[in-house]
Scaffold this active site. Structure first.
Site, PDB file in Angstrom:
ATOM      1  N   GLY A  36      70.973  18.281  36.566  1.00 32.56           N
ATOM      2  CA  GLY A  36      72.059  17.702  35.821  1.00 32.56           C
ATOM      3  C   GLY A  36      71.694  17.735  34.403  1.00 32.56           C
ATOM      4  O   GLY A  36      70.539  18.036  34.025  1.00 32.56           O
ATOM      5  N   LEU A  37      72.329  17.607  33.646  1.00 36.25           N
ATOM      6  CA  LEU A  37      72.147  17.578  32.073  1.00 36.25           C
ATOM      7  C   LEU A  37      71.094  16.612  31.813  1.00 36.25           C
ATOM      8  O   LEU A  37      71.089  15.417  32.511  1.00 36.25           O
ATOM      9  CB  LEU A  37      73.386  17.554  31.225  1.00 36.25           C
ATOM     10  CG  LEU A  37      74.446  18.494  31.337  1.00 36.25           C
ATOM     11  CD1 LEU A  37      75.928  17.884  30.750  1.00 36.25           C
ATOM     12  CD2 LEU A  37      74.007  19.622  30.530  1.00 36.25           C
ATOM     13  N   SER A  38      70.532  16.530  30.642  1.00 31.95           N
ATOM     14  CA  SER A  38      69.450  15.543  29.909  1.00 31.95           C
ATOM     15  C   SER A  38      70.503  14.230  29.893  1.00 31.95           C
ATOM     16  O   SER A  38      71.668  14.598  29.312  1.00 31.95           O
ATOM     17  CB  SER A  38      69.205  16.246  28.543  1.00 31.95           C
ATOM     18  OG  SER A  38      68.118  14.994  28.026  1.00 31.95           O
ATOM     19  N   GLY A  39      70.239  13.225  30.230  1.00 33.90           N
ATOM     20  CA  GLY A  39      70.881  12.013  29.828  1.00 33.90           C
ATOM     21  C   GLY A  39      71.906  11.817  31.343  1.00 33.90           C
ATOM     22  O   GLY A  39      72.572  11.029  31.143  1.00 33.90           O
ATOM     23  N   SER A  40      71.608  12.696  32.215  1.00 30.46           N
ATOM     24  CA  SER A  40      72.868  12.598  33.166  1.00 30.46           C
ATOM     25  C   SER A  40      72.570  11.441  34.135  1.00 30.46           C
ATOM     26  O   SER A  40      73.459  11.129  34.929  1.00 30.46           O
ATOM     27  CB  SER A  40      73.111  13.733  34.003  1.00 30.46           C
ATOM     28  OG  SER A  40      71.944  14.260  34.797  1.00 30.46           O
ATOM     29  N   GLY A  41      71.021  10.921  34.271  1.00 33.47           N
ATOM     30  CA  GLY A  41      70.852   9.877  35.159  1.00 33.47           C
ATOM     31  C   GLY A  41      69.964  10.450  36.107  1.00 33.47           C
ATOM     32  O   GLY A  41      69.740   9.513  37.172  1.00 33.47           O
ATOM     33  N   LYS A  42      69.527  11.730  36.289  1.00 33.77           N
ATOM     34  CA  LYS A  42      68.638  12.263  37.343  1.00 33.77           C
ATOM     35  C   LYS A  42      67.340  11.335  37.530  1.00 33.77           C
ATOM     36  O   LYS A  42      67.260  11.080  38.755  1.00 33.77           O
ATOM     37  CB  LYS A  42      68.100  13.698  36.976  1.00 33.77           C
ATOM     38  CG  LYS A  42      69.301  14.723  36.877  1.00 33.77           C
ATOM     39  CD  LYS A  42      68.448  15.965  36.536  1.00 33.77           C
ATOM     40  CE  LYS A  42      67.696  15.984  35.260  1.00 33.77           C
ATOM     41  NZ  LYS A  42      68.668  15.659  33.857  1.00 33.77           N
ATOM     42  N   SER A  43      66.775  10.979  36.610  1.00 34.23           N
ATOM     43  CA  SER A  43      65.220  10.421  36.828  1.00 34.23           C
ATOM     44  C   SER A  43      65.428   9.054  37.186  1.00 34.23           C
ATOM     45  O   SER A  43      65.003   8.342  38.069  1.00 34.23           O
ATOM     46  CB  SER A  43      64.463  10.201  35.605  1.00 34.23           C
ATOM     47  OG  SER A  43      63.140  10.335  35.671  1.00 34.23           O
ATOM     48  N   SER A 110      67.047  21.934  35.764  1.00 32.67           N
ATOM     49  CA  SER A 110      67.460  23.241  36.458  1.00 32.67           C
ATOM     50  C   SER A 110      68.417  23.634  36.332  1.00 32.67           C
ATOM     51  O   SER A 110      69.240  23.719  37.343  1.00 32.67           O
ATOM     52  CB  SER A 110      66.803  22.951  37.914  1.00 32.67           C
ATOM     53  OG  SER A 110      67.389  21.442  38.503  1.00 32.67           O
TER      54      SER A 110
END
Lengths: 203, 203
Positions: A36-43, A110
């Site tokens: 997902g995008l930067s800031g999407s909440g993946k981490s 990714s």
């Protein structure tokens, strides 16, 4: 490089096999590939899922942009070839963790379908693609590191979602809208999917 | 490479910590770094130790020349810079496994002290160097892959122990003479060391 690449190597067959590891650990191995995008909440989501899994006795571990970039991939920059190599190595490391019986979670933008497809191909029947998708507007509004602001100001070349493409998954195993769902709800959605697939037992 | 390397990245602190992982798994994390000549028995011994550890409920996993060379390091050959990068990546992957709470075993010739020292530095208080040392004569007499024969015939340039140096460990945590000890005795020696260090509990 004048010397030949590795050849005539064989995958060791003497290791503890996957069934035995699964029986001992009480769960199946899998790779949860968060994209997902930067800031999407993946981490945030992957780390919360890791904690929830470990609390349930699952051998779970997150590979993420920050810890892998600082170590294994510290020799790589952000040029296209380096980005592809970054994802290739992560897929290979995920394969090793899956081979060890773990549930490994990867949290990287990714952005390219081809790179994710290559990782999926390394992990037949073990790859769970989780599209973390609050939409660009929400991700950009969060902007936890101020990167979108800098990208819009032209300070970051090739920023995913702004000046470089993000190729959204077409058939992810799971899509989580972290704009609509709370973190707890998002974690539950992932755990419910893993249970439905028989990867982890019911609590 | 014109673009900047990764900068301003921070190691994630939100992950499950080492104490919690050790409490849940019932053992400490460690990296058992097996080093020795081709034919010394690194792969056989490390795989047997892995099986013995898993049988005791330890989350153990072997990284070895064949499986890592076929995957993560398939882009590397055998030139000096490639050999160093091979060992660097293995050290970094071992660090990730140790961070996950596992006992990771690495089985590579790793002939240079500097490379092993770099891996040790990545794994403070977790690095157990195991010198697998039956002596060159025994290793060469075994010659399971016929490599010594080819090296003596001049068919393999830079073959460790024949035409390239092996820098023996000066202060390994453990030295195992697989010429004098049986495989079972060698496994017991490794397990006894791990128990004495409090890495695994008594059976």
């Amino acid at each position: 490089m004048a010397e030949p690449k590795a050849s005539n190597l064989t995958w060791h067959g003497g290791h503890v096999d996957a069934e035995r590891r699964a029986a001992l650990l009480g769960h199946r191995a899998a790779c949860l590939w968060f994209t997902g995008l930067s800031g999407s909440g993946k981490s945030t989501l992957s780390t919360a899922v890791e904690a929830a899994l470990v609390a349930r006795g699952v051998q779970a571990y997150v590979l993420d942009g920050d810890n892998v970039r600082m170590g294994l991939n510290s020799d790589l920059g952000f040029a296209p070839a380096d980005r592809a190599e970054n994802i290739r190595r992560i897929g290979e490391v995920a394969r090793l963790f899956v081979d060890s019986g773990a549930v490994v979670l990867t949290a990287f933008i990714s952005p390219y379908r081809a790179d994710r497809a290559a990782a999926r191909a390394l992990l037949p029947d073990r790859f769970v693609e989780v599209f973390v998708d609050p939409g660009l507007a929400v991700a950009e509004a969060r902007d936890p590191k101020g990167l979108y602001k800098r990208a819009r100001a032209g300070e970051i070349p090739s920023f995913t979602g702004v000046s470089a493409p993000y190729e959204a998954p077409e058939h992810p195993e799971l899509r989580v809208d972290t704009g609509a769902l709370s973190l707890a709800e998002s974690v539950d959605a992932v755990l419910a999917h893993l249970q439905s697939q028989g990867i982890i037992p019911a609590p």
